[in-house]
Motif scaffolding. Structure first.
Motif, short mmCIF file in Angstrom:
data_model
loop_
_atom_site.label_atom_id
_atom_site.label_comp_id
_atom_site.label_asym_id
_atom_site.label_seq_id
_atom_site.Cartn_x
_atom_site.Cartn_y
_atom_site.Cartn_z
N ARG A 26 -10.31 -6.31 -12.39
CA ARG A 26 -10.38 -7.44 -11.79
C ARG A 26 -8.76 -8.04 -12.20
N GLY A 27 -7.84 -7.92 -12.38
CA GLY A 27 -6.56 -7.28 -12.55
C GLY A 27 -5.80 -7.32 -14.01
N THR A 28 -4.65 -7.61 -13.95
CA THR A 28 -3.99 -7.54 -15.05
C THR A 28 -3.07 -8.40 -15.89
N LEU A 29 -2.97 -7.98 -17.27
CA LEU A 29 -2.56 -8.80 -17.60
C LEU A 29 -1.38 -8.80 -18.31
N ARG A 30 0.50 -9.21 -18.39
CA ARG A 30 1.26 -8.38 -18.61
C ARG A 30 2.00 -9.55 -19.54
N GLY A 31 2.32 -8.66 -21.00
CA GLY A 31 2.99 -9.53 -21.75
C GLY A 31 3.15 -8.62 -22.94
N HIS A 32 2.26 -7.98 -23.71
CA HIS A 32 2.43 -7.25 -25.20
C HIS A 32 3.89 -6.35 -24.40
N ARG A 33 4.53 -6.11 -25.53
CA ARG A 33 5.69 -4.55 -25.57
C ARG A 33 4.97 -3.28 -26.42
N ASP A 34 3.92 -3.73 -26.78
CA ASP A 34 2.81 -2.36 -27.67
C ASP A 34 2.10 -2.22 -27.40
N TRP A 35 1.48 -1.24 -27.71
CA TRP A 35 -0.44 -1.09 -28.03
C TRP A 35 -1.42 -2.11 -28.01
N VAL A 36 -2.34 -3.12 -27.41
CA VAL A 36 -3.33 -3.77 -28.08
C VAL A 36 -3.99 -3.70 -28.88
N THR A 37 -4.60 -3.95 -29.25
CA THR A 37 -5.46 -4.23 -30.71
C THR A 37 -6.44 -4.39 -31.08
N SER A 38 -6.55 -5.87 -30.55
CA SER A 38 -6.97 -6.92 -30.21
C SER A 38 -7.37 -8.08 -29.41
N ILE A 39 -8.51 -8.10 -28.71
CA ILE A 39 -8.95 -8.98 -27.47
C ILE A 39 -10.72 -10.15 -27.90
N ALA A 40 -9.97 -11.50 -28.26
CA ALA A 40 -11.09 -12.51 -28.32
C ALA A 40 -11.25 -13.22 -27.29
N THR A 41 -12.72 -14.20 -26.69
CA THR A 41 -12.42 -14.82 -26.30
C THR A 41 -13.65 -15.97 -26.87
N ASP A 71 1.35 -8.73 -6.37
CA ASP A 71 1.40 -9.06 -8.20
C ASP A 71 -0.21 -9.41 -8.38
N ASP A 72 -0.46 -8.19 -9.04
CA ASP A 72 -1.93 -8.03 -9.54
C ASP A 72 -2.02 -9.04 -11.00
N SER A 73 -1.37 -9.60 -11.24
CA SER A 73 -1.79 -10.65 -12.33
C SER A 73 -3.21 -11.72 -12.02
N TYR A 74 -3.50 -11.61 -13.36
CA TYR A 74 -4.77 -12.22 -13.21
C TYR A 74 -4.43 -13.74 -14.38
N GLY A 75 -3.83 -13.78 -14.59
CA GLY A 75 -3.57 -14.50 -15.37
C GLY A 75 -2.04 -14.50 -16.66
N TYR A 76 -2.00 -15.53 -16.36
CA TYR A 76 -0.32 -16.07 -17.82
C TYR A 76 -0.67 -16.49 -19.42
N ALA A 77 0.63 -15.50 -19.99
CA ALA A 77 0.27 -16.24 -21.18
C ALA A 77 0.82 -17.90 -21.78
N GLN A 78 0.05 -18.54 -22.44
CA GLN A 78 -0.07 -19.61 -22.51
C GLN A 78 1.29 -20.26 -23.78
N ARG A 79 1.08 -19.07 -24.41
CA ARG A 79 1.64 -19.00 -25.51
C ARG A 79 1.92 -17.90 -26.43
N ALA A 80 2.90 -17.72 -27.17
CA ALA A 80 2.93 -16.71 -27.91
C ALA A 80 2.94 -17.00 -29.42
N LEU A 81 2.67 -16.21 -30.58
CA LEU A 81 2.66 -16.56 -31.68
C LEU A 81 3.02 -14.96 -32.44
N ARG A 82 4.93 -14.91 -32.51
CA ARG A 82 5.59 -13.54 -33.08
C ARG A 82 5.09 -13.58 -34.40
N GLY A 83 5.55 -12.03 -34.85
CA GLY A 83 5.96 -11.73 -36.15
C GLY A 83 5.15 -11.54 -37.39
#
Length: 85
Positions: A26-41, A71-83
Motif C-alpha cells: 500500500r505504501g512505504t514508511l521510512r524512518g528506522h536506520r536498521d531492521w524493524v523487529t516488531s510492529i503493533a497496531t 513519493d510513495d510514503s503512506y504515513g509519517y512518524a509522529q513521535r520517536a522514542l530513542r535509546g
C-alpha cells in the motif's frame, strides 16, 4: 543504512467462511536506520502503528493513506522514542 518497510495485511474471507490473510503493498514508511523487529497496531485507531527496530528506537506512525507522485510514503512518524533496548 536507511531501512524502509512496506506491508499491509488485509483479512479476506472465502465463500466457505474461512479466514485468510492477504498481503498487498500500500505504501512505504521510512524512518528506522536498521531492521524493524516488531510492529503493533490497535483496532481502536487503525491509522496508528508502532514499530520497534534494532536501531534502538520505537516510532509512532500516523497513516495518511496517500502515496501520490514520486513519493510513495503512506504515513509519517509522529513521535520517536530513542535509546531503548
Amino acid at each position: 543504512k536507511n531501512a524502509s518497510y512496506r506491508i499491509k495485511a488485509t483479512p479476506s474471507s472465502t465463500s466457505q467462511s474461512t479466514m485468510s490473510e492477504t498481503l498487498s503493498l500500500r505504501g512505504t514508511l521510512r524512518g528506522h536506520r536498521d531492521w524493524v523487529t516488531s510492529i503493533a497496531t490497535t483496532s481502536e485507531d487503525p491509522n496508528l502503528i508502532l514499530s520497534a527496530s534494532r536501531d534502538k528506537s520505537v516510532l509512532v506512525w500516523r497513516l495518511t493513506h496517500s502515496n501520490s507522485g514520486e513519493d510513495d510514503s503512506y504515513g509519517y512518524a509522529q513521535r520517536a522514542l530513542r535509546g531503548h533496548s
